[in-house]
Structure formats: C-alpha cells, structure tokens
Design an enzyme around this catalytic site. Sequence first.
Site, short mmCIF file in Angstrom:
data_model
loop_
_atom_site.label_atom_id
_atom_site.label_comp_id
_atom_site.label_asym_id
_atom_site.label_seq_id
_atom_site.Cartn_x
_atom_site.Cartn_y
_atom_site.Cartn_z
N ASN A 33 0.83 -1.22 0.00
CA ASN A 33 0.00 0.00 0.00
C ASN A 33 0.85 1.26 0.00
O ASN A 33 0.33 2.36 0.10
CB ASN A 33 -0.99 0.01 1.18
CG ASN A 33 -0.29 0.17 2.52
OD1 ASN A 33 0.93 0.19 2.60
ND2 ASN A 33 -1.07 0.29 3.57
N ALA A 75 4.00 -7.68 4.53
CA ALA A 75 3.33 -6.41 4.82
C ALA A 75 2.87 -6.36 6.27
O ALA A 75 2.17 -7.26 6.74
CB ALA A 75 2.12 -6.24 3.89
N TYR A 142 2.73 -5.72 19.40
CA TYR A 142 3.37 -6.19 18.16
C TYR A 142 3.73 -7.68 18.27
O TYR A 142 3.41 -8.49 17.39
CB TYR A 142 4.61 -5.34 17.86
CG TYR A 142 5.49 -5.89 16.75
CD1 TYR A 142 5.07 -5.83 15.42
CD2 TYR A 142 6.73 -6.47 17.03
CE1 TYR A 142 5.88 -6.35 14.40
CE2 TYR A 142 7.54 -6.96 16.02
CZ TYR A 142 7.11 -6.90 14.71
OH TYR A 142 7.89 -7.41 13.70
N VAL A 183 17.42 1.31 15.51
CA VAL A 183 18.55 1.89 16.23
C VAL A 183 19.77 2.17 15.34
O VAL A 183 20.46 3.19 15.51
CB VAL A 183 18.91 1.01 17.47
CG1 VAL A 183 19.39 -0.37 17.05
CG2 VAL A 183 19.95 1.68 18.33
N ILE A 184 20.02 1.31 14.37
CA ILE A 184 21.22 1.51 13.53
C ILE A 184 21.05 2.79 12.70
O ILE A 184 21.96 3.63 12.64
CB ILE A 184 21.49 0.27 12.65
CG1 ILE A 184 21.91 -0.90 13.57
CG2 ILE A 184 22.55 0.55 11.59
CD1 ILE A 184 22.10 -2.23 12.89
N1 NAD Z 1 13.12 -5.37 9.91
C1 NAD Z 1 13.21 -6.16 10.97
O1 NAD Z 1 14.17 -6.06 11.76
C2 NAD Z 1 12.17 -7.23 11.23
C3 NAD Z 1 12.37 -8.12 12.30
C4 NAD Z 1 11.40 -9.09 12.55
C5 NAD Z 1 10.27 -9.18 11.74
N2 NAD Z 1 10.12 -8.28 10.72
C6 NAD Z 1 8.91 -8.38 9.89
O2 NAD Z 1 9.30 -8.42 8.53
C7 NAD Z 1 8.32 -7.77 7.72
C8 NAD Z 1 8.98 -6.73 6.83
O3 NAD Z 1 9.60 -5.75 7.65
P1 NAD Z 1 10.40 -4.53 7.02
O4 NAD Z 1 11.49 -4.21 7.97
O5 NAD Z 1 10.72 -4.78 5.62
O6 NAD Z 1 9.30 -3.36 7.16
P2 NAD Z 1 8.93 -2.20 6.12
O7 NAD Z 1 8.06 -1.24 6.87
O8 NAD Z 1 10.15 -1.67 5.48
O9 NAD Z 1 8.09 -2.97 5.03
C9 NAD Z 1 6.72 -3.30 5.20
C10 NAD Z 1 6.02 -2.99 3.90
O10 NAD Z 1 4.64 -3.34 4.05
C11 NAD Z 1 3.84 -2.31 3.50
N3 NAD Z 1 2.57 -2.33 4.23
C12 NAD Z 1 2.36 -2.00 5.53
N4 NAD Z 1 1.06 -2.13 5.83
C13 NAD Z 1 0.44 -2.56 4.70
C14 NAD Z 1 -0.91 -2.86 4.38
N5 NAD Z 1 -1.89 -2.73 5.29
N6 NAD Z 1 -1.20 -3.28 3.13
C15 NAD Z 1 -0.21 -3.40 2.18
N7 NAD Z 1 1.07 -3.11 2.43
C16 NAD Z 1 1.39 -2.69 3.69
C17 NAD Z 1 4.63 -1.02 3.71
O11 NAD Z 1 4.28 0.01 2.78
C18 NAD Z 1 6.06 -1.52 3.51
O12 NAD Z 1 6.49 -1.38 2.15
C19 NAD Z 1 7.27 -7.21 8.69
O13 NAD Z 1 6.21 -8.13 8.77
C20 NAD Z 1 8.00 -7.16 10.01
O14 NAD Z 1 7.13 -7.26 11.12
C21 NAD Z 1 11.04 -7.31 10.44
#
Ligand code: NAD
Length: 308
Positions: A33, A75, A142, A183-184
């Site tokens: 989105n 997402a 979360y 944090v990074i």
């Molecule tokens: N980055 C981390 O350290 C980490 C650690 C553990 C788990 N995760 C999980 O990995 C996944 C990806 O994380 P990320 O760091 O790439 O986050 P991010 O925010 O960079 O990417 C998430 C993407 O989902 C899209 N999005 C959010 N809500 C939406 C919706 N309702 N409909 C459609 N698209 C939607 C956003 O626009 C974004 O592009 C997430 O589920 C997150 O919880 C990430």
Amino acid sequence: MDKVLVTGGSGFVGSNLVKRLHENGASVRVLDNMSRGRLSYISSLSDVEVVEADIRDTESCRDAFSGISHVVHLAAYGSVVESIVDPRTNFEMNVLGTFNVLNLCVESNVEKVVFSSTGGALIGNAQPPVNEASLPKPISPYGAGKLCCEAYCHAYSKSFDLNTVCLRFANVYGPNSYHKTGVINKFFHAVKDNEPFLIYGDGSSSRDYIHVSDLVRGIELALNNNSVSNDVLHLAAGREVSLSELAGVVRSAAGKPEHPIEYLAARKGEVDRNFADYKYAKQVLGFEPSVSLEQGIQDLWDNYDWKK
Ligand SMILES: NC(=O)c1ccc[n+]([C@@H]2O[C@H](COP(=O)([O-])OP(=O)(O)OC[C@H]3O[C@@H](n4cnc5c(N)ncnc54)[C@H](O)[C@@H]3O)[C@@H](O)[C@H]2O)c1
C-alpha cells in the site's frame, strides 16, 4: 515456483527479497500500500509487477493473488513502540491483514505461504539464546500480534491444507532500510547530525542483528524447500550484541571513536536481552549467515543513501 507474490515488497526486507528472487529468475508480483516502503527500491527491476492495495481490504487485493503459486507475506507495521502507542492499528494491519492474506491464499489455491514473524518481540523476556522450543510470552502488542498470526498459519495449514512456514526474523539491517527508524539508522543519523547516540537503558540490552542479504537467502531457501512445511524457524545471526557494543561498531565504521552517548530510561514493551539459535534452520534449510556485524555496518555506512 510459478509465480511469487511478495506482500510489503517495496519495504526494506521486501525490496531486497524481490531483487534476489528476480535475479534468480523467479516471476515476481508485489502487493504494497506504499505506506512505509519506497517504490524507488524496486522500480529498476523490469517485469516485476506492482499492485498498490491494502491487505486490510480483501476486495482490493483479490486480483493480486490470481495465478500465484507462492506468497511471502511481509506487509505489516513493524514497530514495537508504535504498537504500544496505537495497539488497534497494529492489530488491524498485522493480525486482520494476515487473516485476509491467508483467506485469499486458500481461495486462490496458493501452494505455499512464508510468513514473516519475529524472534525477540514474540518470545518476550526469556533467557537467550531462544529457539523454536522457547515458550512465547510477548510483552508488546506487536509481539502478541505476530504470535497470533503464527497460530493462524498453523491452523490454516491443518484446516485448509495450506502449506505455511513461519520465519522468526532477528533484527534485520542493511540497504533499503533508509525509511526505517531502527537503532542503527538512528545512530547513523546521530553521527551525521553531530548529535549524541540515545540509548534507552544502561546499554546492556541486547539484540541479534542479521544482515538483510543473509535473511533473504534464508527466505528463498524456505520458499524453495518442499520438505519444510507447517513449521516455525528462527533466522538469526546467533550473536548477542549489546547496545553499547553496537554503538562501538557504528563509531568505528564512521571513523568517530569518541562519538558521545546519552543514556535515557528504558522503554516499556522492549525485551531486555535477545539472541536466537538458528541451528534448526541450518539443519532443515542449510541456512548459515555469512556477513559479520562489523562488515555489514561498514558496508552500510560506506554506501548509505542519505537522500532516501
Ligand atoms: N526489519 C526487521 O528487523 C524485522 C524483524 C522481525 C520481523 N520483521 C517483519 O518483517 C516484515 C517486513 O519488515 P520490514 O522491515 O521490511 O518493514 P517495512 O516497513 O520496510 O516494510 C513493510 C512494507 O509493508 C507495506 N505495508 C504495511 N502495511 C500494509 C498494508 N496494510 N497493506 C499493504 N502493504 C502494507 C509497507 O508500505 C512496507 O512497504 C514485517 O512483517 C516485520 O514485522 C522485520
């Protein structure tokens, strides 16, 4: 694989995964989105289809699942702090959104779904290293939401024969995270703006940092490995790094060994110590991280895109 749908494919993890799958010859469609990610991360990848839709709205997403054999569901809203400020939005995005995605997968006869779960926030305050046998006791909305999604993945695999694999990511870092406030990134911007590093707590709080290139290799292995189904696996670096140690790694990458640190009160909902054991993922997927924190942070600092 016939065709892979990556939800959240313009986000940090998603864009790195889409790039890897595309380079390895997979046919990829993105559903996002655009609330958090950047289309610019993936716009140079020719023949990657992008569907702009919100996973909270089943109707607007239905067409995106047509002809899809595999789904990587990323997402979500990924912030522990935001989930405490506004738990309802986090629930709607992460839990209801995942419920909708799973229903669309069943409806569209998707073969396999890989779900992005989390290690630290889901398990809560446990004696590390945590692994697949650790008892989850989330301490933030979360973490509770991700645990709920894992339960739905398992239930849907048993009730509807949908092959689901839940991957519990450690803290991910690397390129295309420029829109994120982890944090990074905060430490990097503090160096650039000549502001002190802000550390909540006394600096002993720890995490497990995995480079995004290692993580997306693990996701691809899970996607392609037909013997892994209806399971949960930790993808982590397996190294405990305190906030003080992380500050030292960033100071050294930036060439600012004396950069100041300011200590603030610890925040609610954040786990104290966390790192994970990735032995099971190694055994079943052959997963093995290869980028050291020092190497990954240096590379990120040297190539950081301050404009994004
Ligand atoms: N980055 C981390 O350290 C980490 C650690 C553990 C788990 N995760 C999980 O990995 C996944 C990806 O994380 P990320 O760091 O790439 O986050 P991010 O925010 O960079 O990417 C998430 C993407 O989902 C899209 N999005 C959010 N809500 C939406 C919706 N309702 N409909 C459609 N698209 C939607 C956003 O626009 C974004 O592009 C997430 O589920 C997150 O919880 C990430």
